[in-house]
Design an enzyme around this catalytic site. Sequence first.
Site, PDB file in Angstrom:
ATOM      1  N   ASP A   1       0.856  -1.188   0.000  1.00  0.00           N
ATOM      2  CA  ASP A   1       0.000   0.000   0.000  1.00  0.00           C
ATOM      3  C   ASP A   1       0.891   1.236   0.000  1.00  0.00           C
ATOM      4  O   ASP A   1       1.974   1.234   0.594  1.00  0.00           O
ATOM      5  CB  ASP A   1      -0.914   0.004   1.227  1.00  0.00           C
ATOM      6  CG  ASP A   1      -2.006  -1.052   1.141  1.00  0.00           C
ATOM      7  OD1 ASP A   1      -2.453  -1.353   0.022  1.00  0.00           O
ATOM      8  OD2 ASP A   1      -2.418  -1.565   2.197  1.00  0.00           O
TER       9      ASP A   1
ATOM     10  N   ASP B   1      -6.893  -1.336  -4.853  1.00  0.00           N
ATOM     11  CA  ASP B   1      -7.994  -1.011  -3.935  1.00  0.00           C
ATOM     12  C   ASP B   1      -8.907   0.059  -4.535  1.00  0.00           C
ATOM     13  O   ASP B   1     -10.133  -0.008  -4.388  1.00  0.00           O
ATOM     14  CB  ASP B   1      -7.448  -0.524  -2.592  1.00  0.00           C
ATOM     15  CG  ASP B   1      -6.598  -1.564  -1.882  1.00  0.00           C
ATOM     16  OD1 ASP B   1      -6.833  -2.767  -2.084  1.00  0.00           O
ATOM     17  OD2 ASP B   1      -5.700  -1.159  -1.118  1.00  0.00           O
TER      18      ASP B   1
END
EC number: 3.4.23.36
Length: 176
Positions: A137, A155
Amino acid sequence: MASTTSRSARPARRNNKASGNTTPLLWMAFALLVVVLDQFFKIVIVRTFTYGESRPVTRFFNLVLVYNKGAAFSFLADAGGWQRWFFTGLGLVVGAFIVWLLYRHTGQKLFCFAVSLILGGAVGNVVDRVVYGHVIDFLDFYVRNYHWPAFNVADCAITVGAVLLIVDELRRVRKH
């Protein structure tokens, strides 16, 4: 005994394949583009950041490098390792189901666009889990000291795809 129901009295089935001129392969190619973009940005971040490093971009957005061994919002991140394979398997099952949906509903462009985004995002995160053992991330949005959990391009694709699925369903319901 012959059926008393006439052919015209039966509800018409929607032909999901007839409308539009797209193919499942086109939608899968779009999903692959999402995977490629996701992996490209992750590789750039991994090569230019150290773990935990954060670089401000604006007053509300940083680029960071963090790892997520769990699911959304780090759900089950500390579960002991089994979650890596659980979420990998789940992503593969969801991916297979979406491919089936693409073949079944090819003519529904918004629907196929939405599930292609979800497919690309799911596969992008599955690649991370298989290759690295965690999801990479790097997008960190915040207000003052409150930081939204970091996330990635995959995402974003999953989220936008889910919103578009809702929009598609609302439009479909409104027509009836």
